[in-house]
Design a protein around this motif. Structure first.
Motif, PDB file in Angstrom:
ATOM      1  N   VAL A 299      63.714  40.202  44.372  1.00  6.51           N
ATOM      2  CA  VAL A 299      64.443  39.360  43.419  1.00  6.51           C
ATOM      3  C   VAL A 299      64.909  38.073  44.093  1.00  6.51           C
ATOM      4  CG1 VAL A 299      66.514  39.225  41.997  1.00  6.51           C
ATOM      5  CG2 VAL A 299      65.124  41.291  41.975  1.00  6.51           C
ATOM      6  N   VAL A 300      65.451  38.196  45.305  1.00 10.10           N
ATOM      7  CA  VAL A 300      65.894  37.006  46.041  1.00 10.10           C
ATOM      8  C   VAL A 300      64.718  36.052  46.265  1.00 10.10           C
ATOM      9  CG1 VAL A 300      66.761  36.206  48.273  1.00 10.10           C
ATOM     10  CG2 VAL A 300      67.843  38.142  47.143  1.00 10.10           C
ATOM     11  N   SER A 301      63.566  36.592  46.645  1.00 10.09           N
ATOM     12  CA  SER A 301      62.396  35.749  46.899  1.00 10.09           C
ATOM     13  C   SER A 301      61.924  35.061  45.622  1.00 10.09           C
ATOM     14  CB  SER A 301      61.268  36.596  47.496  1.00 10.09           C
ATOM     15  OG  SER A 301      61.653  37.162  48.726  1.00 10.09           O
ATOM     16  N   LEU A 302      61.882  35.778  44.517  1.00  8.08           N
ATOM     17  CA  LEU A 302      61.427  35.170  43.265  1.00  8.08           C
ATOM     18  C   LEU A 302      62.346  34.038  42.823  1.00  8.08           C
ATOM     19  CD1 LEU A 302      60.329  38.341  41.258  1.00  8.08           C
ATOM     20  CD2 LEU A 302      58.853  36.617  42.312  1.00  8.08           C
TER      21      LEU A 302
ATOM     22  N   VAL B 110      45.511  35.208  45.608  1.00  4.97           N
ATOM     23  CA  VAL B 110      46.400  36.372  45.516  1.00  4.97           C
ATOM     24  C   VAL B 110      46.764  36.864  46.914  1.00  4.97           C
ATOM     25  CG1 VAL B 110      46.577  38.762  44.735  1.00  4.97           C
ATOM     26  CG2 VAL B 110      45.502  37.057  43.257  1.00  4.97           C
ATOM     27  N   ALA B 111      45.762  36.969  47.785  1.00  5.42           N
ATOM     28  CA  ALA B 111      46.020  37.450  49.145  1.00  5.42           C
ATOM     29  C   ALA B 111      46.968  36.517  49.888  1.00  5.42           C
ATOM     30  CB  ALA B 111      44.702  37.594  49.902  1.00  5.42           C
ATOM     31  N   VAL B 112      46.729  35.203  49.802  1.00  3.28           N
ATOM     32  CA  VAL B 112      47.584  34.240  50.502  1.00  3.28           C
ATOM     33  C   VAL B 112      48.987  34.238  49.913  1.00  3.28           C
ATOM     34  CG1 VAL B 112      47.892  31.810  51.061  1.00  3.28           C
ATOM     35  CG2 VAL B 112      45.616  32.825  51.167  1.00  3.28           C
ATOM     36  N   SER B 113      49.098  34.334  48.606  1.00  2.12           N
ATOM     37  CA  SER B 113      50.424  34.343  47.971  1.00  2.12           C
ATOM     38  C   SER B 113      51.227  35.561  48.388  1.00  2.12           C
ATOM     39  CB  SER B 113      50.273  34.298  46.449  1.00  2.12           C
ATOM     40  OG  SER B 113      49.617  33.131  46.030  1.00  2.12           O
ATOM     41  N   VAL B 114      50.573  36.716  48.452  1.00  2.00           N
ATOM     42  CA  VAL B 114      51.291  37.932  48.861  1.00  2.00           C
ATOM     43  C   VAL B 114      51.741  37.817  50.308  1.00  2.00           C
ATOM     44  CG1 VAL B 114      51.026  40.393  49.291  1.00  2.00           C
ATOM     45  CG2 VAL B 114      50.148  39.413  47.179  1.00  2.00           C
ATOM     46  N   LEU B 115      50.866  37.322  51.178  1.00  2.00           N
ATOM     47  CA  LEU B 115      51.220  37.222  52.596  1.00  2.00           C
ATOM     48  C   LEU B 115      52.316  36.199  52.844  1.00  2.00           C
ATOM     49  CD1 LEU B 115      47.737  37.377  54.361  1.00  2.00           C
ATOM     50  CD2 LEU B 115      49.471  39.170  54.254  1.00  2.00           C
ATOM     51  N   LEU B 116      52.232  35.054  52.166  1.00  2.00           N
ATOM     52  CA  LEU B 116      53.186  33.973  52.427  1.00  2.00           C
ATOM     53  C   LEU B 116      54.441  34.104  51.566  1.00  2.00           C
ATOM     54  CD1 LEU B 116      53.805  31.381  53.942  1.00  2.00           C
ATOM     55  CD2 LEU B 116      52.603  30.105  52.160  1.00  2.00           C
ATOM     56  N   LEU B 117      54.275  34.088  50.257  1.00  4.16           N
ATOM     57  CA  LEU B 117      55.440  34.141  49.374  1.00  4.16           C
ATOM     58  C   LEU B 117      56.114  35.512  49.394  1.00  4.16           C
ATOM     59  CD1 LEU B 117      54.088  32.145  46.294  1.00  4.16           C
ATOM     60  CD2 LEU B 117      55.195  31.307  48.372  1.00  4.16           C
ATOM     61  N   GLY B 118      55.344  36.572  49.688  1.00  2.00           N
ATOM     62  CA  GLY B 118      55.931  37.909  49.747  1.00  2.00           C
ATOM     63  C   GLY B 118      56.296  38.353  51.134  1.00  2.00           C
ATOM     64  N   SER B 119      56.320  37.426  52.100  1.00  2.00           N
ATOM     65  CA  SER B 119      56.583  37.824  53.484  1.00  2.00           C
ATOM     66  C   SER B 119      58.002  38.347  53.685  1.00  2.00           C
ATOM     67  CB  SER B 119      56.325  36.642  54.426  1.00  2.00           C
ATOM     68  OG  SER B 119      57.144  35.537  54.088  1.00  2.00           O
TER      69      SER B 119
ATOM     70  N   ALA C 148      70.715  35.000  51.939  1.00  2.00           N
ATOM     71  CA  ALA C 148      70.146  35.191  50.607  1.00  2.00           C
ATOM     72  C   ALA C 148      70.744  34.201  49.613  1.00  2.00           C
ATOM     73  CB  ALA C 148      70.386  36.622  50.139  1.00  2.00           C
ATOM     74  N   GLY C 149      72.067  34.024  49.656  1.00  2.00           N
ATOM     75  CA  GLY C 149      72.709  33.097  48.726  1.00  2.00           C
ATOM     76  C   GLY C 149      72.257  31.667  48.933  1.00  2.00           C
ATOM     77  N   HIS C 150      72.210  31.234  50.175  1.00  2.00           N
ATOM     78  CA  HIS C 150      71.787  29.863  50.456  1.00  2.00           C
ATOM     79  C   HIS C 150      70.347  29.632  50.037  1.00  2.00           C
ATOM     80  CE1 HIS C 150      70.326  26.488  52.955  1.00  2.00           C
ATOM     81  NE2 HIS C 150      71.556  26.011  52.813  1.00  2.00           N
ATOM     82  N   TRP C 151      69.490  30.604  50.299  1.00  2.00           N
ATOM     83  CA  TRP C 151      68.065  30.443  49.954  1.00  2.00           C
ATOM     84  C   TRP C 151      67.876  30.393  48.439  1.00  2.00           C
ATOM     85  CZ3 TRP C 151      63.530  34.332  50.252  1.00  2.00           C
ATOM     86  CH2 TRP C 151      62.320  33.629  50.376  1.00  2.00           C
ATOM     87  N   MET C 152      68.607  31.233  47.723  1.00  2.00           N
ATOM     88  CA  MET C 152      68.464  31.237  46.269  1.00  2.00           C
ATOM     89  C   MET C 152      68.992  29.933  45.649  1.00  2.00           C
ATOM     90  SD  MET C 152      69.240  35.121  44.973  1.00  2.00           S
ATOM     91  CE  MET C 152      70.848  35.235  45.745  1.00  2.00           C
ATOM     92  N   VAL C 153      70.091  29.420  46.185  1.00  2.00           N
ATOM     93  CA  VAL C 153      70.661  28.196  45.622  1.00  2.00           C
ATOM     94  C   VAL C 153      69.789  26.990  45.941  1.00  2.00           C
ATOM     95  CG1 VAL C 153      72.630  26.624  45.741  1.00  2.00           C
ATOM     96  CG2 VAL C 153      73.009  29.089  45.624  1.00  2.00           C
TER      97      VAL C 153
END
Length: 958
Positions: free
Chosen positions: A394-397, A463-472, A777-782
């Protein structure tokens, strides 16, 4: 009423280990039976002799080993004439010992209810005499048995009472003989499993009652269902036979319309279960499921004959039977439990569908039974690891909201993602790369990893790159949580450690800068620590498997970030030396098993040599797997400090301060301020004040300082005009601090219990430690992802240029003071990193400078290199555009703020492909063969209970 006449039939088959107690329990019954007959089905363990000695030769008969239970009872009754309407048959298995008053209480219940024709006792476990096995059995439309009991439920009288049920077990079943004969007895088609359910169903259809009498008790070993003896009545596997009989009983006894619906549900259920078994690597269970349902479908006439024999009273009896069957929602909840177990990493076993009630394996710690009424989904999301993963996702999204939904991910170090798995495989395997100015160098090895992952993603590279990078971030949290299972035993401390590690600035900074290489290594660092701890444990087989696994994953990390190998090589050697010293001085390693297990000089030398050999394997695998690519490394040693993707000076901080490095902040775009990670450093400093566990503190801080010093060194080296990025060294430093704080967390609990200033200090340390993940987490989300990475990266190849270069012409793209050469399309991941011929690049560079400067005669040089188009990348400089317009050898095709395109008037020379080394294909095959060997050697084998490791040794492996 006349006294009931009771005939007892005991059936034995290789059950001598239980038969003696069963016969003693029969002899000691408070209500003596009127006659007893024994049947032995070809036992080979002395059961026949035991029956003959106890019951007399004339009261025991022998039958072949392949005789089923129903056939055995029928054979005994043929030799025993009927004693009239008041005769009852009491069936006993050789592994079922009834309580002293069991028969008396069963007959008493039958006397009170004249419609009762079948009665059964409460069944408890043979070994654990308090554990409930059955208090009557029901069944669902898919054939799944349901005992109505919780796993490993003890008998405390909570289910007591005589009541109607759908079925009782043949172990201790009391049935009127006239009803037995009217129903036809046990169907010989069911030699074992579900024969009792079929008989009771037919008895109920005939208008009689089936009762469970909980005051009567019997202890049952369930020897056949629990595989405690070999089953000889059928050649099928017991699991397959049980499943087939379950489906057949339901299909044969349900009314027509209900049968059709149940058939459809069974087919769908079997498909789902088969897929779950296959995915969870249980091919035997999957095969049993397929064969069971197919044996019903391919023999429709057998089912029709069974239904015809059961047609009397079926529809009328179903009205009463339906309310005794498993509720409709239970089947869906059971299927949900199976899927939930699979997602949680457990085997998708449906215990309610087995013949017996599930019990824990000997020596196995029982799972925590959830509170009543808790659904499968609630139990699943209630796991700490799942909660952590969901929170990090959730934080990442939220933080990556600006990157979602775009057409093409790219920017920073990441080349805009294009192409599919087939394109990456072709790029990796070809000897000559007709991209840019052409190259015969080996493709970067990480391209093969991305190609494999893209293949798993159905060919979708994005899809593979997004999972590895954005889902890291959630992936790093998952690996950290799982990898520290045997390093940080406390679950809350492990969850904190995993969340803190996942939100370190290294991870969020890698995402902002598009650094796929650092993101992959960031996910793998906890796995490296876990495998190192297993390798250093000294146990030969687990240590050797861990070595091969560590070598394989080190090769993956080195393929993305070459710096990984020397960093972990140093740690590995130090770990071997430290473990050897610990074994030479057992008192420093702790008490108990480590000291006792290492006595004797030969033992110490063997274990130390085994650890050193395992570490040698782990360090030898990456160079061998990456050998073809490493052969090009000596020509450009600076590549050792780079990583997958583009090396852009804008992505690094040229004046990175020592304070940032101590705060585990590698510099660059998208990083939080230093105070976000200050809590982690403060908690680690507080650990220095603890008098106990000094070894853990020393090792943890040693790893952290090693990573920081390596980061300082790396950040001071310039490669291709830009400083190297110290992300991976700081990831190692952060992992050391996180594990250090996690291992010493239990001391805070002790200090809080002490009260006073100790309690206040411990509370402050906890608050400071939790500030890091919460603030991060708070700083990254904001703030979101603040960096060059974009979800809608522009196409660097002008569409008009791609349409006009169909004959293989190249396009010179000028952006600022730099340039690149494209060949008819956007470059794939890894193509921009191929080393080009230096002479050809120098000629093209000089010609590009001549065009920009307005010098004439440079177009001919470009045409000789196969370049037919010149493009301006945005932002467009119109002064430069006018300069290009002034060149007589250039013809403008388009010009706008989004870019410009010119065509060369000179005839373009087609550049011939360069010869490929004859060793290229053999080396590829050798690389693939060695990879297969490493994967097989690293694959997990038979699971064994792992011995507890000394905390100091485990942390040293981190």
């Amino acid at each position: 009423m006349a006294r009931p006449y009771v005939t007892v039939i005991v059936v034995a088959h290789d059950g001598a280990r239980w038969l003696g107690e069963t016969l003693r329990a029969l002899i000691n019954q408070s209500r003596r039976p009127d006659r007893v007959a024994g049947v032995d089905n070809g036992s080979m363990d002395g059961s026949a002799d035991l029956l003959a000695q106890t019951l007399g030769r004339g009261n025991a008969i022998s039958l072949p080993r392949s005789t089923g239970f129903g056939e055995s009872v029928a054979a005994a009754l043929e030799k025993l004439p009927s004693a009239g309407r008041d005769e009852w048959i009491w069936l006993l298995h050789d592994d079922c010992a009834p309580d002293r008053r069991a028969l008396e209480l069963l007959l008493s219940a039958a006397e009170q209810d004249p419609k009762a024709a079948v009665l059964g006792p409460k069944l408890r476990d043979w070994l654990d005499r308090r554990r409930l096995l059955e208090i009557g059995v029901t069944v669902g439309r898919t054939g799944r048995r349901d005992t109505g009991l919780e796993p490993r439920e003890f008998d405390q009288g909570q289910h007591d009472g005589t009541r109607e049920v759908l079925s009782v077990s043949t172990a201790g079943m009391l049935i009127r003989r006239d009803v037995w004969e009217q129903a036809g007895g046990l169907d010989p088609f069911f030699p074992i499993f579900r024969d009792d359910l079929d008989l009771c169903w037919r008895v109920r259809n005939a208008g009689h009652k089936v009762l469970i009498v909980t005051s009567a008790v019997a202890w049952h070993a369930e020897a056949a269902a629990r595989r405690r003896r070999r089953i000889t009545v059928s050649g099928d596997h017991p699991r397959r036979l049980d499943r087939r009989n379950a489906i057949f009983v339901v299909m044969a006894n349900l009314p027509f319309r209900a049968m059709l619906w149940a058939l459809l549900r069974n087919v769908i259920s079997s498909i789902v279960r088969t897929l779950l078994f296959i995915v969870s690597k249980q091919p035997a269970n999957a095969l049993d499921e397929v064969v069971a349902i197919c044996s019903i479908l391919v023999h429709p006439f057998r089912l029709l004959r069974a239904r015809r024999a059961r047609r009397h009273g079926r529809k009328r009896g179903y009205i009463r039977i339906k309310r005794l069957m498993t509720p409709r929602g239970a089947a869906y909840r059971r299927l949900t439990d199976m899927v939930q177990s699979f997602l949680a990493g457990e085997a998708p076993v449906d215990s309610a569908g087995r013949h017996h009630h599930s019990t824990a394996a000997p020596g196995e710690e029982p799972d925590v039974v959830p509170p009543p009424g808790t659904g499968a989904f609630q139990r699943f999301i209630g796991r700490p690891g799942v909660i952590l993963m969901v929170a990090l996702t959730v934080v990442s999204l939220i933080a990556e909201r600006s990157l979602l939904g775009g057409d093409r991910l790219g920017g920073g170090a990441l080349v805009p993602v294009t192409g599919g798995a087939s394109d990456l495989w072709a790029f990796f395997t070809e000897g000559y790369h007709d991209v840019g100015l052409g190259s015969t160098a080996w493709a970067p090895p990480y391209v093969a990893v991305l190609a494999a992952l893209s293949t798993l993603a159905l060919g979708k590279t994005w899809v593979a790159v997004s999972v590895l990078l954005l889902g890291s971030v959630p992936l790093a949290g998952a690996t950290a949580y799982l990898a520290t299972r045997h390093i940080v035993p406390a679950v809350p401390a492990r969850a904190w450690a995993a969340g803190t590690y996942a939100l370190l600035p290294v991870g969020t900074g890698a995402i902002a800068a598009g650094r796929v290489g650092t993101a992959v290594v960031f996910v793998l660092v906890p796995v490296y620590a876990w495998l190192c701890a297993r390798l250093l444990s000294g146990e030969p087989r687990p240590s050797r498997r861990a070595a091969w696994g560590l070598g394989l994953l080190l090769a993956v990390g080195t393929a993305f970030v070459p710096l990984v190998y020397p960093l972990f090589a140093v740690l590995g050697v130090l770990g071997v030396l430290a473990s050897g010293g610990a074994r030479r001085r057992p008192r420093s390693a702790g008490r108990g098993g480590v000291r006792d297990g290492m006595r004797g000089g030969a033992g110490r030398g063997g274990v130390r040599g085994g650890v050193a050999g395992s570490m040698g394997i782990a360090l030898a695998v990456p160079p061998l797997l990456l050998l073809p690519w490493l052969m090009d490394l000596p020509a450009d040693p600076g590549r050792l400090l780079l990583e997958a993707g583009l090396h852009d000076p804008a992505l690094v901080d040229p004046s990175l301060s020592a304070g940032s490095l101590l705060a585990i902040s590698p510099g660059g775009p998208g990083l939080p301020p230093f105070w976000v990670t200050a809590g982690l450093v403060a908690a680690a400093l507080a650990a220095l004040l603890m008098r106990r566990q000094r070894t853990i503190v020393a090792v943890g801080w040693g790893v952290a300082l090693y990573g920081v010093l390596a980061g300082v060194l790396v950040s001071r080296i310039t490669v291709d005009g830009a400083r190297a990025w110290p992300g991976v060294p700081l990831a190692i430093a952060g992992a050391g601090l996180v594990v250090l704080v996690g291992l010493t967390a239990h001391r805070l609990t002790e200090l809080r219990a002490g009260g006073g200033l100790r309690r206040l200090g411990a509370t402050a340390v906890v608050a400071v430690a939790f500030s890091t993940p919460l603030l991060a987490a708070g700083h990254w989300m904001v703030e979101g992802v603040r960096g060059p990475l974009r979800g809608d990266a522009p196409d660097v190849m002008p569409a008009l240029a791609a349409a006009r270069t169909t004959q293989g012409e190249r396009t010179l793209v000028i952006k600022g003071s730099g340039f690149t050469v494209l060949h008819g399309r956007v470059p794939l991941i890894g193509e921009a990193e191929l080393p080009a011929d230096q002479k050809a690049r120098a000629r093209v560079g000089a010609a590009a400078e001549g065009l920009v400067g307005g010098r004439g005669g440079d177009a001919a040089t470009l045409a000789q290199q196969g370049i037919g188009m010149v493009a301006l990348a945005p932002p467009v400089s119109f002064d430069l555009a006018r300069t290009l317009d002034s060149q007589p050898s250039l013809q403008r095709l388009s010009l706008s703020e989004s870019g410009g395109l010119w065509r060369l008037a000179e005839p373009v020379t087609r550049v011939a492909a360069q010869p490929v080394s004859v060793l290229h294909v053999p080396l590829l095959w050798a690389q693939g063969a060695f990879l297969l060997v490493v994967v097989l050697l690293a694959a997990p084998g038979r699971q064994r209970q792992e011995a507890a490791e000394p905390a100091g040794v485990a942390l040293a492996g981190a």
